[in-house]
Design an enzyme around this catalytic site. Structure first.
Site, PDB file in Angstrom:
ATOM      1  N   ASP A 197       5.649  -7.780  -5.340  1.00 25.87           N
ATOM      2  CA  ASP A 197       5.367  -8.099  -3.951  1.00 25.87           C
ATOM      3  C   ASP A 197       4.550  -9.401  -3.980  1.00 25.87           C
ATOM      4  O   ASP A 197       4.079  -9.823  -5.043  1.00 25.87           O
ATOM      5  CB  ASP A 197       4.567  -6.942  -3.338  1.00 25.87           C
ATOM      6  CG  ASP A 197       4.120  -7.243  -1.933  1.00 25.87           C
ATOM      7  OD1 ASP A 197       4.938  -7.740  -1.144  1.00 25.87           O
ATOM      8  OD2 ASP A 197       2.938  -6.986  -1.617  1.00 25.87           O
ATOM      9  N   LEU A 198       4.408 -10.031  -2.845  1.00 25.24           N
ATOM     10  CA  LEU A 198       3.675 -11.306  -2.826  1.00 25.24           C
ATOM     11  C   LEU A 198       2.266 -11.151  -2.245  1.00 25.24           C
ATOM     12  O   LEU A 198       1.264 -11.263  -2.959  1.00 25.24           O
ATOM     13  CB  LEU A 198       4.479 -12.335  -2.004  1.00 25.24           C
ATOM     14  CG  LEU A 198       3.814 -13.697  -1.794  1.00 25.24           C
ATOM     15  CD1 LEU A 198       3.667 -14.457  -3.102  1.00 25.24           C
ATOM     16  CD2 LEU A 198       4.619 -14.540  -0.797  1.00 25.24           C
ATOM     17  N   ASP A 199       2.219 -10.872  -0.925  1.00 20.82           N
ATOM     18  CA  ASP A 199       0.929 -10.812  -0.236  1.00 20.82           C
ATOM     19  C   ASP A 199       0.079  -9.663  -0.764  1.00 20.82           C
ATOM     20  O   ASP A 199       0.481  -8.506  -0.682  1.00 20.82           O
ATOM     21  CB  ASP A 199       1.145 -10.612   1.277  1.00 20.82           C
ATOM     22  CG  ASP A 199       1.967 -11.731   1.898  1.00 20.82           C
ATOM     23  OD1 ASP A 199       1.605 -12.899   1.706  1.00 20.82           O
ATOM     24  OD2 ASP A 199       2.967 -11.437   2.588  1.00 20.82           O
ATOM     25  N   THR A 254      -3.198 -13.448   0.317  1.00 21.27           N
ATOM     26  CA  THR A 254      -2.822 -13.758   1.696  1.00 21.27           C
ATOM     27  C   THR A 254      -2.852 -12.545   2.630  1.00 21.27           C
ATOM     28  O   THR A 254      -2.812 -12.710   3.850  1.00 21.27           O
ATOM     29  CB  THR A 254      -1.410 -14.379   1.720  1.00 21.27           C
ATOM     30  OG1 THR A 254      -0.623 -13.683   0.753  1.00 21.27           O
ATOM     31  CG2 THR A 254      -1.437 -15.846   1.390  1.00 21.27           C
ATOM     32  N   LYS A 292       0.471  -3.317   6.042  1.00 17.72           N
ATOM     33  CA  LYS A 292       0.822  -4.050   4.825  1.00 17.72           C
ATOM     34  C   LYS A 292       2.263  -3.745   4.413  1.00 17.72           C
ATOM     35  O   LYS A 292       2.685  -2.586   4.433  1.00 17.72           O
ATOM     36  CB  LYS A 292      -0.137  -3.697   3.682  1.00 17.72           C
ATOM     37  CG  LYS A 292      -1.518  -4.316   3.859  1.00 17.72           C
ATOM     38  CD  LYS A 292      -2.394  -4.030   2.650  1.00 17.72           C
ATOM     39  CE  LYS A 292      -3.783  -4.633   2.855  1.00 17.72           C
ATOM     40  NZ  LYS A 292      -4.689  -4.240   1.762  1.00 17.72           N
ATOM     41  N   SER A 309       9.361  -9.570  -0.986  1.00 17.65           N
ATOM     42  CA  SER A 309       8.296  -9.593   0.018  1.00 17.65           C
ATOM     43  C   SER A 309       8.915  -9.466   1.401  1.00 17.65           C
ATOM     44  O   SER A 309       9.984 -10.022   1.657  1.00 17.65           O
ATOM     45  CB  SER A 309       7.549 -10.923  -0.080  1.00 17.65           C
ATOM     46  OG  SER A 309       6.759 -11.131   1.072  1.00 17.65           O
ATOM     47  N   ALA A 310       8.220  -8.762   2.285  1.00 14.77           N
ATOM     48  CA  ALA A 310       8.696  -8.628   3.664  1.00 14.77           C
ATOM     49  C   ALA A 310       8.480  -9.917   4.455  1.00 14.77           C
ATOM     50  O   ALA A 310       9.000 -10.067   5.560  1.00 14.77           O
ATOM     51  CB  ALA A 310       7.959  -7.484   4.352  1.00 14.77           C
ATOM     52  N   LYS A 319      10.625  -2.305   4.482  1.00 15.81           N
ATOM     53  CA  LYS A 319       9.851  -1.295   3.759  1.00 15.81           C
ATOM     54  C   LYS A 319       9.260  -0.338   4.800  1.00 15.81           C
ATOM     55  O   LYS A 319       8.835  -0.807   5.852  1.00 15.81           O
ATOM     56  CB  LYS A 319       8.702  -1.956   2.980  1.00 15.81           C
ATOM     57  CG  LYS A 319       9.142  -2.944   1.907  1.00 15.81           C
ATOM     58  CD  LYS A 319       7.923  -3.663   1.301  1.00 15.81           C
ATOM     59  CE  LYS A 319       8.373  -4.808   0.403  1.00 15.81           C
ATOM     60  NZ  LYS A 319       7.267  -5.596  -0.166  1.00 15.81           N
ATOM     61  N   GLU A 341       3.006  -3.455  -6.218  1.00 13.00           N
ATOM     62  CA  GLU A 341       2.851  -3.413  -4.755  1.00 13.00           C
ATOM     63  C   GLU A 341       1.422  -3.085  -4.345  1.00 13.00           C
ATOM     64  O   GLU A 341       0.780  -2.250  -4.977  1.00 13.00           O
ATOM     65  CB  GLU A 341       3.739  -2.295  -4.196  1.00 13.00           C
ATOM     66  CG  GLU A 341       5.068  -2.740  -3.643  1.00 13.00           C
ATOM     67  CD  GLU A 341       4.971  -3.485  -2.321  1.00 13.00           C
ATOM     68  OE1 GLU A 341       3.883  -3.561  -1.720  1.00 13.00           O
ATOM     69  OE2 GLU A 341       6.016  -4.000  -1.891  1.00 13.00           O
ATOM     70  N   ASP A 342       0.965  -3.693  -3.263  1.00 16.81           N
ATOM     71  CA  ASP A 342      -0.355  -3.326  -2.727  1.00 16.81           C
ATOM     72  C   ASP A 342      -0.217  -2.489  -1.454  1.00 16.81           C
ATOM     73  O   ASP A 342      -1.221  -2.116  -0.862  1.00 16.81           O
ATOM     74  CB  ASP A 342      -1.179  -4.577  -2.406  1.00 16.81           C
ATOM     75  CG  ASP A 342      -0.633  -5.319  -1.202  1.00 16.81           C
ATOM     76  OD1 ASP A 342       0.603  -5.403  -1.060  1.00 16.81           O
ATOM     77  OD2 ASP A 342      -1.446  -5.798  -0.383  1.00 16.81           O
TER      78      ASP A 342
END
Ligand code: BG6
Ligand code: MG
Length: 218
Positions: A12-14, A20, A48, A117-118, A148, A172-173
């Site tokens: 995942d990114l953020d 971010t 999130k 990432s979403a 997601k 994933e966070d």
């Protein structure tokens, strides 16, 4: 013939690669104020990993308000403008500690590297962080129909990396991201706290002291 294991890491990114997620929270908090809703950090955990439109749907439910299409559009635009302003100076120093070493080590061990990432801002952020070339597959909010916790994006990432879903590891966070990856029996690594990411296979605070051998046999 030796049957070499074929594995993929899906990031995942953020909130995983860069911080971010805090900017998403601050932007939503400002937008929520406009409609008289106080967005708490606890509630924000549910936002999130969720795409922009669905986030606002959830907020409207929590705030028990209805908005016109026009108002929705204008709030979504406002949220993104605030967010874009926060990330405008993002650069290579904003990659979370340990992430680069971790990914480079995985690449050395022939593990495929994907991003799901979403966010529709994902590619722009990867460019600003100067890490876009590390990923062989990038799925973002523009590439999926079902967001997601639907597993669609994770399945696409597995297919495009030509990896069996059971041989994918997801970092994933978000609660929704862990839920989506679990539906495909991917191995889930929560980045954050166990109190929040209850359904992850393992949870780490971040990548600072994490080695790929802590996650898989290499
Ligand atoms: C996810 C974030 O990565 O992207 C969510 O965790 C965010 O908080 C979502 O809502 C969509 O991002 P964007 O940049 O398309 O509004
Ligand atoms: Mg995230």
């Amino acid at each position: 013939m030796i049957n070499k294991l074929n594995r993929a890491f899906i990031f995942d990114l953020d909130g995983v690669i860069t911080e971010t997620s805090e900017y998403h929270f601050m932007a939503w908090k400002t937008v929520c104020k406009k409609i008289g809703y106080d967005l708490t950090r606890k509630k924000n955990e549910e936002l999130k990993g969720v795409n922009r439109n669905k986030c606002l749907d959830m907020i409207m439910k929590w705030a028990k308000i209805r908005l016109t299409e026009k108002e929705i559009e204008s709030l979504l635009e406002a949220k993104n403008n605030i967010y874009i302003d926060y990330i405008k100076d993002l650069n290579e120093n904003d990659v979370c500690e340990g992430v680069l070493n971790f990914i480079n080590d995985a690449i050395k061990n022939n593990i495929k590297i994907a991003l799901y990432s979403a966010s529709r801002n994902a590619k722009r952020i990867l460019c600003q962080l100067k890490i876009i070339d590390l990923f062989t597959v990038i799925i973002d909010g523009n590439n999926v129909t079902n967001v997601k916790p639907d597993p669609e994006g994770f399945k696409i990432a597995a297919d495009l990396t030509k990896t069996n879903t059971k041989d994918c590891v997801v970092f994933e966070d978000s609660i929704s991201g862990i839920e989506g990856a679990n539906k495909l029996n991917m191995y889930t690594v929560g980045i954050g706290s166990r109190d929040v990411l209850k359904n992850a296979d393992v949870v780490y605070k971040g990548f600072k002291n994490l080695k790929i051998k802590d996650i898989i046999n290499v």
